[in-house]
Design a protein around this motif. Structure first.
Motif, short mmCIF file in Angstrom:
data_model
loop_
_atom_site.label_atom_id
_atom_site.label_comp_id
_atom_site.label_asym_id
_atom_site.label_seq_id
_atom_site.Cartn_x
_atom_site.Cartn_y
_atom_site.Cartn_z
N LYS A 10 0.83 -1.20 0.00
CA LYS A 10 0.00 0.00 0.00
C LYS A 10 0.86 1.25 0.00
N SER A 11 1.89 1.28 0.85
CA SER A 11 2.74 2.48 0.92
C SER A 11 3.57 2.66 -0.35
N ALA A 12 3.86 1.57 -1.06
CA ALA A 12 4.60 1.65 -2.33
C ALA A 12 3.68 1.97 -3.50
N GLY A 13 2.37 1.89 -3.26
CA GLY A 13 1.41 2.20 -4.32
C GLY A 13 1.27 1.11 -5.36
N ILE A 14 1.52 -0.14 -4.94
CA ILE A 14 1.40 -1.26 -5.87
C ILE A 14 0.56 -2.36 -5.24
N ALA A 20 2.12 -7.62 -6.92
CA ALA A 20 3.28 -6.98 -7.53
C ALA A 20 4.45 -6.95 -6.55
N LEU A 21 4.16 -6.69 -5.28
CA LEU A 21 5.21 -6.70 -4.27
C LEU A 21 5.80 -8.10 -4.13
N GLN A 22 4.96 -9.10 -4.15
CA GLN A 22 5.44 -10.48 -4.04
C GLN A 22 6.32 -10.83 -5.24
N ASP A 57 4.19 -4.61 -15.89
CA ASP A 57 3.75 -3.27 -16.32
C ASP A 57 3.63 -2.35 -15.11
N THR A 58 3.00 -2.85 -14.06
CA THR A 58 2.80 -2.07 -12.83
C THR A 58 4.14 -1.71 -12.19
N LEU A 59 5.02 -2.69 -12.08
CA LEU A 59 6.31 -2.45 -11.45
C LEU A 59 7.18 -1.50 -12.27
N GLU A 60 7.08 -1.60 -13.59
CA GLU A 60 7.86 -0.70 -14.44
C GLU A 60 7.31 0.72 -14.36
N GLU A 61 5.99 0.85 -14.39
CA GLU A 61 5.38 2.18 -14.27
C GLU A 61 5.74 2.84 -12.93
#
Length: 153
Positions: A30-34, A38-40, A73-77
């Motif tokens: 949540k704090s990373a906005g992902i 995606a964090l996993q 895509d999410t991690l790259e953005e």
């Protein structure tokens, strides 16, 4: 203590730790906005030595390739990874973790890393060898029960 009660204690302690880890993952994501998935995936990428291919990420996480594409895509953005086309095959790309951007996320997990380091100081090398073997076997057993990733549509 009997072997049976030790098995129950190990299982119980793991069950008690798991929700804490899951809640930490949720909070960090949540704090990373992902999203948590995606964090996993990012965690798996950071454990890999060097660049990783999406198919490898799919195999190691059990996520379908289509989901891996959306996660990347999410991690790259968000600036956590970059995809670089491979020189020998312009259709393939490798995923590189941007360590500078991931460092603040990794720091959030330091409390567990520090606690693990501190805890290991109370064990002999022989005891740590048994613990390491236990975790290796547990990972192997879980991996053998994981379903294969679903093919992309």
């Amino acid at each position: 203590m009997t072997a049976s009660s030790n098995r129950e204690i190990v299982r119980d302690r793991f069950q008690r730790m798991l929700p804490r880890l899951l809640l930490l993952y949720a909070d960090v994501a949540k704090s990373a906005g992902i999203p948590e998935v995606a964090l996993q995936a990012l965690h798996v990428l950071t454990l890999h030595d060097g660049a990783m291919y999406p198919a490898e990420l799919s195999a190691q996480t059990g996520l379908p390739r289509s989901t891996v594409t959306r996660v990347l895509d999410t991690l790259e953005e968000a600036g956590f990874v970059e995809r670089v086309r491979t020189p020998d095959d312009g259709r393939r790309f490798a995923v590189h973790v941007r360590s500078d951007r991931v460092a603040p996320i990794s720091a959030r997990f330091d409390l567990y890393a520090d606690a693990m380091t501190e805890t290991t100081l109370g064990f002999t090398e022989a005891e740590l060898s048994v613990i390491a073997r236990y975790w290796e076997e547990l990972n192997r057993a879980v991996d053998s029960r994981q379903p294969s990733p679903s093919p992309s549509p």
